[in-house]
Design a protein around this motif. Sequence first.
Motif, mmCIF file in Angstrom:
data_model
loop_
_atom_site.group_PDB
_atom_site.id
_atom_site.type_symbol
_atom_site.label_atom_id
_atom_site.label_comp_id
_atom_site.label_asym_id
_atom_site.label_seq_id
_atom_site.Cartn_x
_atom_site.Cartn_y
_atom_site.Cartn_z
ATOM 1 N N TYR A 233 1.469 -1.339 -0.391
ATOM 2 C CA TYR A 233 -0.085 0.176 -0.264
ATOM 3 C C TYR A 233 0.664 1.191 -0.140
ATOM 4 O O TYR A 233 0.928 2.231 -0.698
ATOM 5 N N ALA A 234 1.871 1.260 1.323
ATOM 6 C CA ALA A 234 2.757 2.453 0.941
ATOM 7 C C ALA A 234 3.408 2.778 -0.361
ATOM 8 O O ALA A 234 4.005 4.022 -0.774
ATOM 9 N N LEU A 235 4.486 1.699 -1.009
ATOM 10 C CA LEU A 235 4.613 2.269 -2.241
ATOM 11 C C LEU A 235 3.833 2.131 -3.401
ATOM 12 O O LEU A 235 4.262 3.309 -4.432
ATOM 13 N N ILE A 236 2.746 1.168 -3.291
ATOM 14 C CA ILE A 236 1.377 1.787 -4.707
ATOM 15 C C ILE A 236 1.164 3.144 -3.993
ATOM 16 O O ILE A 236 0.657 4.011 -5.249
ATOM 17 N N GLU A 237 1.071 3.741 -3.431
ATOM 18 C CA GLU A 237 0.498 5.677 -2.518
ATOM 19 C C GLU A 237 1.398 6.196 -3.585
ATOM 20 O O GLU A 237 1.373 7.549 -4.448
ATOM 21 N N LEU A 238 3.303 6.062 -3.428
ATOM 22 C CA LEU A 238 4.061 6.607 -3.329
ATOM 23 C C LEU A 238 4.339 6.662 -4.743
ATOM 24 O O LEU A 238 3.979 8.119 -5.269
ATOM 25 N N PHE A 239 4.184 5.686 -5.501
ATOM 26 C CA PHE A 239 4.818 6.004 -7.001
ATOM 27 C C PHE A 239 2.935 6.131 -7.723
ATOM 28 O O PHE A 239 3.419 6.483 -8.765
ATOM 29 N N ARG A 240 1.863 6.226 -6.909
ATOM 30 C CA ARG A 240 1.084 6.754 -7.447
ATOM 31 C C ARG A 240 0.838 8.451 -7.667
ATOM 32 O O ARG A 240 0.935 9.274 -8.959
ATOM 33 N N HIS A 241 1.428 8.905 -6.700
ATOM 34 C CA HIS A 241 1.741 9.841 -6.545
ATOM 35 C C HIS A 241 3.101 10.884 -7.771
ATOM 36 O O HIS A 241 2.910 11.850 -8.139
ATOM 37 N N ILE A 242 3.927 9.998 -7.599
ATOM 38 C CA ILE A 242 5.143 10.210 -8.197
ATOM 39 C C ILE A 242 4.899 9.835 -9.795
ATOM 40 O O ILE A 242 4.701 10.772 -11.114
ATOM 41 N N ALA A 243 3.614 9.395 -10.396
ATOM 42 C CA ALA A 243 3.160 8.918 -11.759
ATOM 43 C C ALA A 243 2.104 10.194 -12.275
ATOM 44 O O ALA A 243 2.513 10.556 -13.578
ATOM 45 N N ALA A 244 1.656 11.102 -11.060
ATOM 46 C CA ALA A 244 0.940 12.115 -11.199
ATOM 47 C C ALA A 244 1.730 13.803 -11.153
ATOM 48 O O ALA A 244 1.559 14.056 -11.363
ATOM 49 N N SER A 245 2.666 12.627 -10.690
ATOM 50 C CA SER A 245 3.757 14.733 -10.689
ATOM 51 C C SER A 245 4.199 15.164 -12.266
ATOM 52 O O SER A 245 4.640 16.000 -12.083
ATOM 53 N N GLY A 246 4.190 14.276 -13.795
ATOM 54 C CA GLY A 246 4.446 15.043 -14.780
ATOM 55 C C GLY A 246 6.290 14.386 -14.966
ATOM 56 O O GLY A 246 6.398 15.028 -15.253
ATOM 57 N N ARG A 247 6.728 14.539 -13.766
ATOM 58 C CA ARG A 247 8.081 14.322 -13.560
ATOM 59 C C ARG A 247 8.773 13.478 -14.953
ATOM 60 O O ARG A 247 7.319 12.278 -15.233
ATOM 61 N N PRO A 248 9.752 13.094 -14.870
ATOM 62 C CA PRO A 248 10.269 12.090 -16.401
ATOM 63 C C PRO A 248 10.364 10.807 -16.076
ATOM 64 O O PRO A 248 9.922 10.435 -17.188
ATOM 65 N N GLU A 249 10.528 10.599 -14.820
ATOM 66 C CA GLU A 249 9.736 9.248 -14.927
ATOM 67 C C GLU A 249 8.878 8.617 -14.639
ATOM 68 O O GLU A 249 7.957 7.751 -14.194
ATOM 69 N N ALA A 250 7.491 9.449 -14.796
ATOM 70 C CA ALA A 250 6.117 9.361 -14.492
ATOM 71 C C ALA A 250 5.590 8.601 -15.303
ATOM 72 O O ALA A 250 4.632 7.583 -14.123
ATOM 73 N N GLY A 251 5.894 7.683 -16.447
ATOM 74 C CA GLY A 251 5.243 6.912 -17.244
ATOM 75 C C GLY A 251 6.262 5.427 -16.543
ATOM 76 O O GLY A 251 5.165 4.793 -16.429
ATOM 77 N N GLU A 252 7.491 5.049 -15.810
ATOM 78 C CA GLU A 252 7.823 4.371 -15.150
ATOM 79 C C GLU A 252 7.325 3.800 -14.174
ATOM 80 O O GLU A 252 6.549 2.280 -13.577
ATOM 81 N N ALA A 253 6.887 4.734 -13.394
ATOM 82 C CA ALA A 253 6.044 5.142 -11.892
ATOM 83 C C ALA A 253 5.193 4.569 -12.093
ATOM 84 O O ALA A 253 4.568 3.361 -11.766
ATOM 85 N N SER A 254 4.049 4.883 -13.467
ATOM 86 C CA SER A 254 2.868 3.878 -12.945
ATOM 87 C C SER A 254 3.199 2.527 -13.861
ATOM 88 O O SER A 254 2.539 1.972 -13.178
ATOM 89 N N LYS A 255 3.943 2.188 -14.621
ATOM 90 C CA LYS A 255 3.870 0.715 -15.097
ATOM 91 C C LYS A 255 4.550 0.209 -13.608
ATOM 92 O O LYS A 255 4.199 -0.957 -13.616
ATOM 93 N N LEU A 256 5.629 0.822 -12.650
ATOM 94 C CA LEU A 256 5.735 0.162 -11.017
ATOM 95 C C LEU A 256 4.192 0.294 -10.092
ATOM 96 O O LEU A 256 3.832 -1.187 -10.118
#
Length: 164
Positions: free
Chosen positions: A126-149
């Motif tokens: 749960y903690a990692l899913i929430e963290l990487f959802r936030h990264i995916a929504a941030s528009g940072r360069p790794e957002a696409g990879e974060a979504s896959k994760l």
Amino acid sequence: MREHPRIIISPGVEALDLRKAQNEIRARYGRAYHVNEHCLRDVAALWGIGPEHDCINDAGVFMPYQSIDLRAGRCSAEIRYAASPSGLWAMDTSHMTATSGNGSSPSIWNRVAFESEDDARAAGLYALIELFRHIAASGRPEAGEASKLVALLEDERTPQLALF
């Protein structure tokens, strides 16, 4: 082993709150508590670990521990968890992206103890899913990879039955 308050942490997992007991022990040993072997012994006892057990290193990290390690491009997520002799489970997470990262290993210094492996895994996922959802929504360069994760982490949360 003494009783500890119960708390609910996301995603609705009941756990034992060791913070008050750990803080009381730290206060007894002062500023250098983290290098005091007697302090380590007293905190280990909260987890049901005595001198006869060989399951933590000199820093209080559980050895060995189990892990789930997932990667998507430059993003990685790891859940590390271990059981104490009393059946309490410690869990910590690590993560890395192209621009950030953080990590810890399960130890007697964890402030929350889980009563089962499933609960420890669920809380870590749960903690990692929430963290990487936030990264995916941030528009940072790794957002696409974060979504896959996130998708890989969600798959881990509901493992498929083995087909025979």
